[in-house]
Motif scaffolding. Structure first.
Motif, PDB file in Angstrom:
ATOM      1  N   ASP A  55      14.364 -35.427  57.345  1.00  0.00           N
ATOM      2  CA  ASP A  55      13.074 -34.507  57.138  1.00  0.00           C
ATOM      3  C   ASP A  55      11.875 -35.543  56.429  1.00  0.00           C
ATOM      4  O   ASP A  55      10.881 -35.399  56.954  1.00  0.00           O
ATOM      5  CB  ASP A  55      13.318 -33.296  56.332  1.00  0.00           C
ATOM      6  N   SER A  56      12.298 -35.988  55.550  1.00  0.00           N
ATOM      7  CA  SER A  56      11.369 -37.023  54.888  1.00  0.00           C
ATOM      8  C   SER A  56      10.969 -38.223  55.866  1.00  0.00           C
ATOM      9  O   SER A  56       9.968 -38.857  55.931  1.00  0.00           O
ATOM     10  CB  SER A  56      12.027 -37.807  53.443  1.00  0.00           C
ATOM     11  N   ALA A  57      11.920 -38.683  56.542  1.00  0.00           N
ATOM     12  CA  ALA A  57      11.704 -39.648  57.703  1.00  0.00           C
ATOM     13  C   ALA A  57      10.647 -39.370  58.531  1.00  0.00           C
ATOM     14  O   ALA A  57       9.665 -39.660  58.831  1.00  0.00           O
ATOM     15  CB  ALA A  57      13.150 -40.143  58.189  1.00  0.00           C
ATOM     16  N   ARG A  58      11.072 -38.161  59.155  1.00  0.00           N
ATOM     17  CA  ARG A  58      10.259 -37.353  60.082  1.00  0.00           C
ATOM     18  C   ARG A  58       8.242 -37.284  59.540  1.00  0.00           C
ATOM     19  O   ARG A  58       7.571 -37.606  60.220  1.00  0.00           O
ATOM     20  CB  ARG A  58      10.526 -36.176  60.511  1.00  0.00           C
ATOM     21  N   ARG A  59       8.570 -36.718  58.373  1.00  0.00           N
ATOM     22  CA  ARG A  59       7.217 -36.556  57.750  1.00  0.00           C
ATOM     23  C   ARG A  59       6.496 -38.107  57.610  1.00  0.00           C
ATOM     24  O   ARG A  59       5.412 -38.068  57.783  1.00  0.00           O
ATOM     25  CB  ARG A  59       7.362 -35.828  56.310  1.00  0.00           C
ATOM     26  N   THR A  60       7.296 -38.830  57.185  1.00  0.00           N
ATOM     27  CA  THR A  60       6.773 -40.444  56.774  1.00  0.00           C
ATOM     28  C   THR A  60       6.169 -40.671  58.306  1.00  0.00           C
ATOM     29  O   THR A  60       4.987 -41.421  58.283  1.00  0.00           O
ATOM     30  CB  THR A  60       7.625 -41.118  56.297  1.00  0.00           C
ATOM     31  N   LEU A  61       6.902 -40.673  59.361  1.00  0.00           N
ATOM     32  CA  LEU A  61       6.588 -41.062  60.710  1.00  0.00           C
ATOM     33  C   LEU A  61       5.517 -40.400  61.063  1.00  0.00           C
ATOM     34  O   LEU A  61       4.762 -41.055  61.891  1.00  0.00           O
ATOM     35  CB  LEU A  61       7.921 -41.054  61.483  1.00  0.00           C
ATOM     36  N   ASP A  62       5.588 -39.222  60.938  1.00  0.00           N
ATOM     37  CA  ASP A  62       4.197 -38.300  61.306  1.00  0.00           C
ATOM     38  C   ASP A  62       2.794 -38.870  60.779  1.00  0.00           C
ATOM     39  O   ASP A  62       1.751 -38.984  61.169  1.00  0.00           O
ATOM     40  CB  ASP A  62       4.158 -36.828  61.039  1.00  0.00           C
ATOM     41  N   ARG A  63       2.999 -39.316  59.448  1.00  0.00           N
ATOM     42  CA  ARG A  63       2.016 -39.913  58.822  1.00  0.00           C
ATOM     43  C   ARG A  63       1.548 -41.292  59.270  1.00  0.00           C
ATOM     44  O   ARG A  63       0.188 -41.551  59.452  1.00  0.00           O
ATOM     45  CB  ARG A  63       2.207 -40.171  57.173  1.00  0.00           C
ATOM     46  N   ALA A  64       2.535 -42.001  59.626  1.00  0.00           N
ATOM     47  CA  ALA A  64       2.440 -43.338  60.252  1.00  0.00           C
ATOM     48  C   ALA A  64       1.634 -43.323  61.683  1.00  0.00           C
ATOM     49  O   ALA A  64       0.623 -44.068  62.064  1.00  0.00           O
ATOM     50  CB  ALA A  64       3.815 -44.260  60.337  1.00  0.00           C
ATOM     51  N   VAL A  65       2.084 -42.097  62.412  1.00  0.00           N
ATOM     52  CA  VAL A  65       1.687 -42.073  63.778  1.00  0.00           C
ATOM     53  C   VAL A  65       0.182 -41.405  63.598  1.00  0.00           C
ATOM     54  O   VAL A  65      -0.815 -41.669  64.372  1.00  0.00           O
ATOM     55  CB  VAL A  65       2.372 -41.169  64.635  1.00  0.00           C
ATOM     56  N   ALA A  66      -0.276 -40.799  62.587  1.00  0.00           N
ATOM     57  CA  ALA A  66      -1.570 -40.274  62.392  1.00  0.00           C
ATOM     58  C   ALA A  66      -2.334 -41.479  62.019  1.00  0.00           C
ATOM     59  O   ALA A  66      -3.717 -41.572  62.302  1.00  0.00           O
ATOM     60  CB  ALA A  66      -1.696 -39.184  61.169  1.00  0.00           C
ATOM     61  N   ASP A  68      -1.830 -44.764  62.896  1.00  0.00           N
ATOM     62  CA  ASP A  68      -1.930 -45.453  64.259  1.00  0.00           C
ATOM     63  C   ASP A  68      -1.172 -45.144  65.133  1.00  0.00           C
ATOM     64  O   ASP A  68       0.159 -45.514  65.294  1.00  0.00           O
ATOM     65  CB  ASP A  68      -1.721 -46.986  63.863  1.00  0.00           C
ATOM     66  N   PRO A  69      -1.547 -44.203  66.124  1.00  0.00           N
ATOM     67  CA  PRO A  69      -0.609 -43.816  67.208  1.00  0.00           C
ATOM     68  C   PRO A  69      -0.226 -44.472  68.161  1.00  0.00           C
ATOM     69  O   PRO A  69       0.432 -44.507  69.017  1.00  0.00           O
ATOM     70  CB  PRO A  69      -1.628 -42.648  67.669  1.00  0.00           C
ATOM     71  N   ARG A  70      -0.887 -45.905  68.205  1.00  0.00           N
ATOM     72  CA  ARG A  70      -0.547 -46.907  69.219  1.00  0.00           C
ATOM     73  C   ARG A  70       0.670 -47.807  68.484  1.00  0.00           C
ATOM     74  O   ARG A  70       1.011 -48.864  69.400  1.00  0.00           O
ATOM     75  CB  ARG A  70      -1.649 -47.595  69.610  1.00  0.00           C
ATOM     76  N   PHE A  71       1.048 -47.683  67.495  1.00  0.00           N
ATOM     77  CA  PHE A  71       2.216 -48.568  66.707  1.00  0.00           C
ATOM     78  C   PHE A  71       3.487 -48.100  67.453  1.00  0.00           C
ATOM     79  O   PHE A  71       3.921 -47.143  67.057  1.00  0.00           O
ATOM     80  CB  PHE A  71       1.982 -48.605  65.355  1.00  0.00           C
ATOM     81  N   PRO A  72       4.197 -49.216  68.360  1.00  0.00           N
ATOM     82  CA  PRO A  72       5.447 -48.475  68.838  1.00  0.00           C
ATOM     83  C   PRO A  72       6.584 -48.327  67.874  1.00  0.00           C
ATOM     84  O   PRO A  72       7.350 -47.570  68.196  1.00  0.00           O
ATOM     85  CB  PRO A  72       5.563 -49.655  69.880  1.00  0.00           C
TER      86      PRO A  72
END
Length: 108
Positions: A55-66, A68-72
């Motif tokens: 769950d923490s990984a998901r939240r952190t990755l959501d933050r990262a996508v927010a 820069d959504p183009r970072f693969p």
């Protein structure tokens, strides 16, 4: 200046050495120093994806996508999280998005 990058690189080395908990701690420190750096925040999510803290990984990755959504890498890491969580459809969607952004396997 540059301390966040050093901590991020230390986290990468610790990950390669199999010291996942220490890698998480190092990259968490880097993310606190540079909370708007999508690469560092995404890497934190990627390292967290290898722990039970999905769950923490998901939240952190959501933050990262927010950030820069183009970072693969963030999408590849999200695919790992979803696969580990047993959600094959979500893993497939995340992997497909990563592939759209970087058709070759993301190597960093």
């Amino acid at each position: 200046p540059g301390y966040a990058l050093v901590r991020q690189q230390r986290g990468e080395l610790l990950y390669l050495l199999g010291r996942i908990d220490a890698a998480v701690a190092a990259v968490e420190r880097a993310a606190r120093l540079e909370p708007r750096d999508a690469t560092i925040v995404g890497e934190l999510g990627g390292v967290l994806a290898l722990t039970p803290m999905l769950d923490s990984a998901r939240r952190t990755l959501d933050r990262a996508v927010a950030l820069d959504p183009r970072f693969p890498f963030t999408h590849w890491a999200r695919a790992v999280v979803e696969e580990r969580a047993g959600d094959a459809a979500a893993a497939s969607r995340a992997a497909a998005r990563a592939y759209e952004l970087a058709p070759l396997p993301f190597l960093g």
